[in-house]
Motif scaffolding. Structure first.
Motif, PDB file in Angstrom:
ATOM      1  N   LEU A  27       0.823  -1.201   0.000  1.00  0.00           N
ATOM      2  CA  LEU A  27       0.000   0.000   0.000  1.00  0.00           C
ATOM      3  C   LEU A  27       0.861   1.256   0.000  1.00  0.00           C
ATOM      4  N   ASP A  31      -2.751   5.155   1.813  1.00  0.00           N
ATOM      5  CA  ASP A  31      -3.666   4.044   2.051  1.00  0.00           C
ATOM      6  C   ASP A  31      -3.333   3.321   3.341  1.00  0.00           C
ATOM      7  N   SER A  61      -0.532   8.218  -4.552  1.00  0.00           N
ATOM      8  CA  SER A  61      -1.613   7.327  -4.963  1.00  0.00           C
ATOM      9  C   SER A  61      -1.102   6.464  -6.089  1.00  0.00           C
ATOM     10  N   LEU A  62      -1.249   5.148  -5.922  1.00  0.00           N
ATOM     11  CA  LEU A  62      -0.711   4.237  -6.925  1.00  0.00           C
ATOM     12  C   LEU A  62      -1.461   4.363  -8.241  1.00  0.00           C
ATOM     13  N   LYS A  63      -2.716   4.843  -8.168  1.00  0.00           N
ATOM     14  CA  LYS A  63      -3.469   4.978  -9.416  1.00  0.00           C
ATOM     15  C   LYS A  63      -3.314   6.378  -9.994  1.00  0.00           C
ATOM     16  N   MET A  65      -4.240   9.234  -8.666  1.00  0.00           N
ATOM     17  CA  MET A  65      -5.339  10.180  -8.407  1.00  0.00           C
ATOM     18  C   MET A  65      -4.882  11.255  -7.455  1.00  0.00           C
TER      19      MET A  65
END
Lengths: 301, 160
Positions: A27, A31, A61-63, A65
């Motif tokens: 994470l 997160d 943020s890994l995505k 965002m």
């Protein structure tokens, strides 16, 4: 992975703890902070020292965002306070085990951020500074006073190098790795020889490097093992005339036993990226890459 | 599957019986990857049907499918993506717990990464619901956390 077959509560709790730690290792820090608030057993797992060797804020943020995309991000007072709260909370989860801090490249760093995280991370060995911020002389001194064991720094233009090296002189006698990200002048060279005499690893890649400064460090830092000069331009001014030098000009003027890294077309990171990049790419993108990448593994992240 | 006349174990199959009474066959080399199964084989012998009380007929085939690919060395990112693509959150959780029970390390780590991906950028409430976890903080602890929680980065300039 420990395996416990019996059914009593104690062993189940232990099982949950181990499983949660494994899930949590992938994470992002944001997160992980969220996970710590789910319930007590999750809170306990989120404090595992395995998860806190490194505090990496460069990937929020890994995505992708809500990632700040440009420098001087989140400069307003509200955001700055939120950042301080976040830093305090995550460092309290870590129990002081953090040994590497990577600040987010674009988020504006203030004295209060640096000082509050420094107070809570006494075991820090590596520090990666962001590109934008306002760190005063007192700020950097207060921080380094908590970080006496510091060994490795990625330096950006955000802290004035005079303030930084004054603080290093006072508190950090163990600096062995340095990475510069803006330029390398004679004054930098003099500071290095004076204040970080035990330096072993130096990266001054992809930038303007002053010829005399370079020779000075090569000749005077006895413990230097490797210097990264890949894609750097070596130049100097004599009688108002700017001249560019090659690595061979340098080597003929110095007497060294350390390794020097220069571009070797095929294996070069920058040349590889250049081929894949389209010509309209913003230069900021490549500046962040310079900050992030390095052929020397201990200076990359 | 036919058994070779020679005593090589590479083509020997093991019978597994799930908690709901169904029987599945796997190759001995795949069984080796599941340490719990291997332990049971060592204790009970490989001719007996191995009972797996905590694994059921819904998930065992998927696990067998994974390890079939693994022993041929064909596990790729594409295969893994395909493997989890149609699984809903509950199914992933069930597989994950089964992999843990079977001590099947590779599958366990792959699934734990997948669960972490599913939790990414989610709120505390969502995560509690997803795992069916109860909030056991006392009201005082909860309110202290709510203060600290004000820093959430989801839209740092807006309200949560």
């Amino acid at each position: 992975m420990k395996k416990i077959i019996s059914g009593n509560k104690y062993s189940n709790d232990h099982l949950i703890y181990e499983i949660l730690v494994i899930i949590f290792t992938t994470l992002s820090v944001v997160d992980l902070a969220i996970a710590s608030m789910v319930c007590k057993s999750w809170n306990l797992a989120s404090r595992s020292p395995k998860l806190w060797k490194k505090l990496d804020l460069s990937i929020l943020s890994l995505k992708g965002m809500n990632e700040p995309l440009r420098p001087f991000a989140w400069m307003d007072q509200y955001s700055s306070q939120k950042i301080t709260q976040f830093l305090k909370y995550t460092s309290s989860l870590s129990g002081g085990t953090i040994s590497c801090i990577i600040f987010n490249y674009n988020v504006y760093l203030r004295d209060m951020h640096l000082i509050s995280i420094a107070e809570r991370t006494p075991n820090l060995k590596r520090l990666v500074l962001p590109i934008s911020g306002n760190i005063s002389k007192i700020g950097i001194e207060t921080a380094l006073r908590s970080w006496r064991g510091l060994k490795s720094i990625t330096i950006t233009s955000m802290v004035h190098y005079i303030n930084l090296f004054d603080a290093i002189e006072k508190y950090c006698t163990n600096i062995v790795c340095l990475k510069f990200t803006y330029c390398f002048e004679q004054d930098h060279a003099k500071s290095l020889v004076k204040y970080t005499p035990n330096l072993k690893v130096l990266s001054i890649r992809s930038m303007r490097v002053n010829m005399r400064g370079l020779c000075y460090v090569l000749n005077n830092l006895e413990h230097l093992k490797v210097v990264n000069l890949r894609h750097s331009i070596i130049l100097d001014k004599f009688d108002d005339e700017l001249r560019i030098y090659s690595i061979f000009d340098v080597l003929s003027r110095v007497n060294i036993s350390c390794k020097i890294i220069v571009c070797q077309r095929r294996s070069c990171l920058r040349c590889k990226n250049e081929n894949m990049r389209n010509s309209r790419r913003l230069s900021n993108g490549s500046l962040e890459e310079i900050w992030r990448e390095d052929e020397i593994i201990c200076l990359a992240h | 599957m036919a058994q070779e006349a020679s005593s090589s174990t590479s083509s020997k199959t093991i019978s597994l019986k799930t908690g709901d009474g169904e029987i599945f066959e796997i190759e001995a080399s795949a069984a080796k990857q599941m340490k719990t199964v291997q332990r049971l084989i060592d204790d009970l012998g490989d001719d007996i049907t191995i009972p797996l009380h905590n694994v059921f007929s819904k998930e065992l085939p998927k696990i067998i499918e994974y390890y079939k690919k693994d022993i041929t060395g064909e596990i790729t990112k594409d295969f893994e993506a395909e493997f989890v693509k149609d699984l809903n959150d509950d199914e992933v959780k069930v597989l994950f717990l089964a992999a843990n029970y079977l001590d099947a390390n590779k599958l366990f780590e792959f699934l734990s990464q997948n669960i972490a991906d599913r939790l990414e950028s989610k709120s505390v409430e969502y995560v509690r619901k997803y795992f069916g976890v109860e909030n056991d903080f006392t009201p005082e602890e909860e309110s202290k956390l709510r203060e600290e929680r004000a820093w959430s980065f989801r839209g740092i300039k807006e309200d949560e």
